[in-house]
Design a protein around this motif. Structure first.
Motif, mmCIF file in Angstrom:
data_model
loop_
_atom_site.group_PDB
_atom_site.id
_atom_site.type_symbol
_atom_site.label_atom_id
_atom_site.label_comp_id
_atom_site.label_asym_id
_atom_site.label_seq_id
_atom_site.Cartn_x
_atom_site.Cartn_y
_atom_site.Cartn_z
ATOM 1 N N ASP A 78 2.489 -14.967 28.879
ATOM 2 C CA ASP A 78 2.707 -14.303 27.713
ATOM 3 C C ASP A 78 2.022 -13.078 27.224
ATOM 4 O OD1 ASP A 78 4.852 -16.288 26.992
ATOM 5 O OD2 ASP A 78 3.358 -17.448 25.776
ATOM 6 N N ARG A 79 1.046 -12.694 28.267
ATOM 7 C CA ARG A 79 0.196 -11.606 27.930
ATOM 8 C C ARG A 79 0.910 -10.275 28.216
ATOM 9 N NH1 ARG A 79 -5.160 -11.671 25.888
ATOM 10 N NH2 ARG A 79 -5.604 -9.902 27.387
ATOM 11 N N ASN A 80 0.991 -9.217 27.244
ATOM 12 C CA ASN A 80 1.486 -8.036 27.543
ATOM 13 C C ASN A 80 0.800 -7.207 28.608
ATOM 14 O OD1 ASN A 80 3.350 -8.426 25.288
ATOM 15 N ND2 ASN A 80 2.080 -7.297 23.746
ATOM 16 N N ASP A 81 -0.687 -7.452 28.738
ATOM 17 C CA ASP A 81 -1.168 -6.782 29.738
ATOM 18 C C ASP A 81 -0.725 -7.210 31.234
ATOM 19 O OD1 ASP A 81 -2.506 -9.072 29.804
ATOM 20 O OD2 ASP A 81 -4.817 -8.197 29.630
ATOM 21 N N ARG A 82 -0.429 -8.242 31.299
ATOM 22 C CA ARG A 82 -0.032 -8.964 32.606
ATOM 23 C C ARG A 82 1.569 -8.229 32.886
ATOM 24 N NH1 ARG A 82 1.641 -15.081 34.849
ATOM 25 N NH2 ARG A 82 3.163 -14.449 36.135
ATOM 26 N N GLN A 83 2.173 -8.255 31.978
ATOM 27 C CA GLN A 83 3.453 -7.549 32.195
ATOM 28 C C GLN A 83 3.436 -6.180 32.526
ATOM 29 O OE1 GLN A 83 5.714 -7.045 28.183
ATOM 30 N NE2 GLN A 83 7.355 -6.098 29.146
ATOM 31 N N ALA A 84 2.444 -5.305 31.865
ATOM 32 C CA ALA A 84 2.168 -3.914 32.356
ATOM 33 C C ALA A 84 1.563 -3.867 33.675
ATOM 34 C CB ALA A 84 1.371 -3.270 31.343
ATOM 35 N N ARG A 85 0.613 -4.814 33.969
ATOM 36 C CA ARG A 85 -0.060 -4.767 35.309
ATOM 37 C C ARG A 85 1.023 -5.046 36.391
ATOM 38 N NH1 ARG A 85 -5.627 -5.122 36.110
ATOM 39 N NH2 ARG A 85 -6.618 -5.593 33.972
ATOM 40 N N GLU A 86 2.032 -6.059 36.031
ATOM 41 C CA GLU A 86 3.014 -6.267 37.193
ATOM 42 C C GLU A 86 4.174 -5.397 37.438
ATOM 43 O OE1 GLU A 86 4.475 -10.243 36.046
ATOM 44 O OE2 GLU A 86 2.768 -11.151 36.910
ATOM 45 N N GLY A 87 4.425 -4.427 36.036
ATOM 46 C CA GLY A 87 5.351 -3.479 36.248
ATOM 47 C C GLY A 87 4.981 -2.087 36.732
ATOM 48 N N PHE A 88 3.928 -1.794 36.573
ATOM 49 C CA PHE A 88 3.240 -0.246 37.104
ATOM 50 C C PHE A 88 1.956 -0.276 37.220
ATOM 51 C CE2 PHE A 88 2.596 0.557 32.775
ATOM 52 C CZ PHE A 88 1.799 1.627 32.906
ATOM 53 N N LEU A 89 1.099 -0.881 36.650
ATOM 54 C CA LEU A 89 -0.310 -0.695 36.784
ATOM 55 C C LEU A 89 -1.050 -0.991 37.984
ATOM 56 C CD1 LEU A 89 -1.699 -1.983 32.990
ATOM 57 C CD2 LEU A 89 -1.334 0.369 33.835
ATOM 58 N N ASP A 90 -0.744 -2.202 38.501
ATOM 59 C CA ASP A 90 -1.155 -2.620 39.724
ATOM 60 C C ASP A 90 -0.521 -1.588 40.772
ATOM 61 O OD1 ASP A 90 -2.818 -4.295 38.598
ATOM 62 O OD2 ASP A 90 -1.597 -6.112 39.090
ATOM 63 N N ARG A 91 0.674 -1.614 40.838
ATOM 64 C CA ARG A 91 1.778 -0.773 41.674
ATOM 65 C C ARG A 91 1.410 0.573 41.838
ATOM 66 N NH1 ARG A 91 6.336 1.955 40.658
ATOM 67 N NH2 ARG A 91 6.599 0.813 38.600
ATOM 68 N N LEU A 92 0.737 1.237 41.018
ATOM 69 C CA LEU A 92 0.421 2.591 40.836
ATOM 70 C C LEU A 92 -1.264 2.899 40.904
ATOM 71 C CD1 LEU A 92 3.010 4.198 38.475
ATOM 72 C CD2 LEU A 92 3.024 4.024 40.949
ATOM 73 N N ALA A 93 -1.594 1.538 41.318
ATOM 74 C CA ALA A 93 -3.346 1.913 41.506
ATOM 75 C C ALA A 93 -4.230 2.274 40.484
ATOM 76 C CB ALA A 93 -3.430 2.561 42.746
ATOM 77 N N VAL A 94 -3.684 1.976 39.091
ATOM 78 C CA VAL A 94 -4.656 2.306 37.839
ATOM 79 C C VAL A 94 -6.001 1.380 37.929
ATOM 80 C CG1 VAL A 94 -4.707 2.477 35.418
ATOM 81 C CG2 VAL A 94 -2.702 2.863 36.708
ATOM 82 N N PRO A 95 -7.054 2.048 38.090
ATOM 83 C CA PRO A 95 -8.131 1.455 38.229
ATOM 84 C C PRO A 95 -8.499 0.606 36.878
ATOM 85 C CG PRO A 95 -8.652 3.865 37.857
ATOM 86 C CD PRO A 95 -7.452 3.655 37.867
ATOM 87 N N ASP A 96 -9.404 -0.525 37.207
ATOM 88 C CA ASP A 96 -9.589 -1.597 36.164
ATOM 89 C C ASP A 96 -10.423 -0.781 34.865
ATOM 90 O OD1 ASP A 96 -8.291 -3.660 37.202
ATOM 91 O OD2 ASP A 96 -10.159 -4.514 38.224
ATOM 92 N N ASP A 97 -11.005 0.122 35.210
ATOM 93 C CA ASP A 97 -11.962 0.569 34.207
ATOM 94 C C ASP A 97 -11.128 1.671 33.198
ATOM 95 O OD1 ASP A 97 -11.677 2.614 35.767
ATOM 96 O OD2 ASP A 97 -13.747 3.404 35.729
ATOM 97 N N HIS A 98 -9.784 2.045 33.659
ATOM 98 C CA HIS A 98 -8.777 2.544 32.670
ATOM 99 C C HIS A 98 -7.882 1.780 32.115
ATOM 100 C CE1 HIS A 98 -9.165 6.809 34.913
ATOM 101 N NE2 HIS A 98 -10.362 6.096 34.883
ATOM 102 N N ILE A 99 -7.926 0.560 32.243
ATOM 103 C CA ILE A 99 -7.345 -0.563 31.582
ATOM 104 C C ILE A 99 -7.641 -1.341 30.642
ATOM 105 C CG2 ILE A 99 -5.715 -2.543 32.003
ATOM 106 C CD1 ILE A 99 -5.333 -1.573 34.782
ATOM 107 N N HIS A 100 -7.507 -0.923 29.272
ATOM 108 C CA HIS A 100 -8.448 -1.588 28.279
ATOM 109 C C HIS A 100 -7.763 -2.871 27.659
ATOM 110 C CE1 HIS A 100 -11.012 1.880 28.392
ATOM 111 N NE2 HIS A 100 -9.886 2.706 28.657
ATOM 112 N N ALA A 101 -7.555 -3.665 28.157
ATOM 113 C CA ALA A 101 -6.902 -5.051 27.661
ATOM 114 C C ALA A 101 -7.719 -5.593 26.644
ATOM 115 C CB ALA A 101 -6.989 -5.864 28.819
ATOM 116 N N MET A 102 -6.876 -6.343 25.709
ATOM 117 C CA MET A 102 -7.493 -7.131 24.576
ATOM 118 C C MET A 102 -8.151 -8.311 25.056
ATOM 119 S SD MET A 102 -4.879 -6.540 21.573
ATOM 120 C CE MET A 102 -4.566 -5.234 20.661
ATOM 121 N N PRO A 103 -9.067 -8.729 24.453
ATOM 122 C CA PRO A 103 -9.761 -10.109 24.685
ATOM 123 C C PRO A 103 -8.676 -11.203 24.763
ATOM 124 C CG PRO A 103 -11.030 -8.992 23.339
ATOM 125 C CD PRO A 103 -9.762 -8.295 23.287
ATOM 126 N N ALA A 104 -9.197 -11.954 25.669
ATOM 127 C CA ALA A 104 -8.209 -13.311 25.905
ATOM 128 C C ALA A 104 -8.777 -14.551 25.448
ATOM 129 C CB ALA A 104 -7.774 -13.449 27.444
#
Length: 234
Positions: A78-104
């Motif tokens: 259900d997490r929006n950040d998982r959707q974005a990671r699977e959609g493009f963030l991981d595929r396009l090698a965005v580093p973790d320190d550029h991904i400001h996910a909300m606390p879980a």
């Protein structure tokens, strides 16, 4: 305000992906770091799937935040950040320190403290683009009609304990944060959103249609497919 209408959700997604790539590239050519706020939902999934390394945008050099998040465990479907990671963030090698996910959920913070902690992660500068979906009730992020969060003017992020759309516990940015952006892009697809779109553009209050309260400093664009635009005045 600009309204752009496309024949289908696929056409809408392709157009938004191309315009987002062009905007990111333009910001980078100007020597700045793009700051983007992402949304969730089915049309967002289509947009993210069309972002590519061949577009000219350096996606890995941009920074990403979210307009809202479901307060469920990290990695939950259900997490929006998982959707974005699977959609493009991981595929396009965005580093973790550029991904400001909300606390879980499970982060050892109360929801209020988690919201305040996320507010501390927001940039002082305006966002470049805030992407927003719109629900059938005209909600945006997790700002829902008739809920007190729509009137928050001090805190940049707040907890939502009783979302009418499951799951009930969420964290959302408020208008002071969402509207601290150069551009606001609504991305809306489907006939079930047509009434909400028309209501948001009709001048009703934010209590009736929270989408009516979101706007960019320089630009506000509604990207709609023909079904979502069906109830707009001709």
């Amino acid at each position: 305000m600009t309204i752009r209408i496309f024949d289908s959700g696929d056409d809408l997604a392709l157009a938004v992906s191309r315009q987002l790539a062009a905007r990111v590239q333009s910001i980078q050519l100007a020597g700045r770091t793009p700051r983007l706020v992402l949304t969730g939902g089915s049309i967002a999934t289509k947009i993210y799937g069309r972002l590519s390394a061949e577009s000219g945008a350096r996606w890995s050099a941009a920074h990403y935040w979210w307009g809202d998040e479901r307060f469920v465990p990290e990695g939950h479907e259900d997490r929006n950040d998982r959707q974005a990671r699977e959609g493009f963030l991981d595929r396009l090698a965005v580093p973790d320190d550029h991904i400001h996910a909300m606390p879980a959920h499970g982060c050892e913070l109360s929801m209020a403290d988690a919201a305040d902690a996320y507010a501390e992660e927001l940039p002082e500068e305006a966002f470049d683009v805030v992407l927003l979906g719109v629900g059938p009730d005209a909600h945006i992020a997790s700002l829902f009609p008739g809920h007190p969060q729509v009137h928050e003017q001090e805190r940049l992020a707040v907890e939502v304990l009783d979302s009418p759309k499951p799951p009930p516990q969420r964290i959302t940015l408020t208008y002071p944060a969402l509207n601290h952006t150069r551009a606001t892009w609504f991305v809306v697809s489907g006939a079930d959103k047509a009434e909400a779109v028309a209501k948001a553009m009709s001048g009703v209050s934010i209590d009736e249609a929270p989408a009516a309260g979101a706007r960019g400093i320089e630009e506000t664009v509604w990207f709609l497919d023909s079904a979502a635009a069906a109830k707009l005045p001709r």
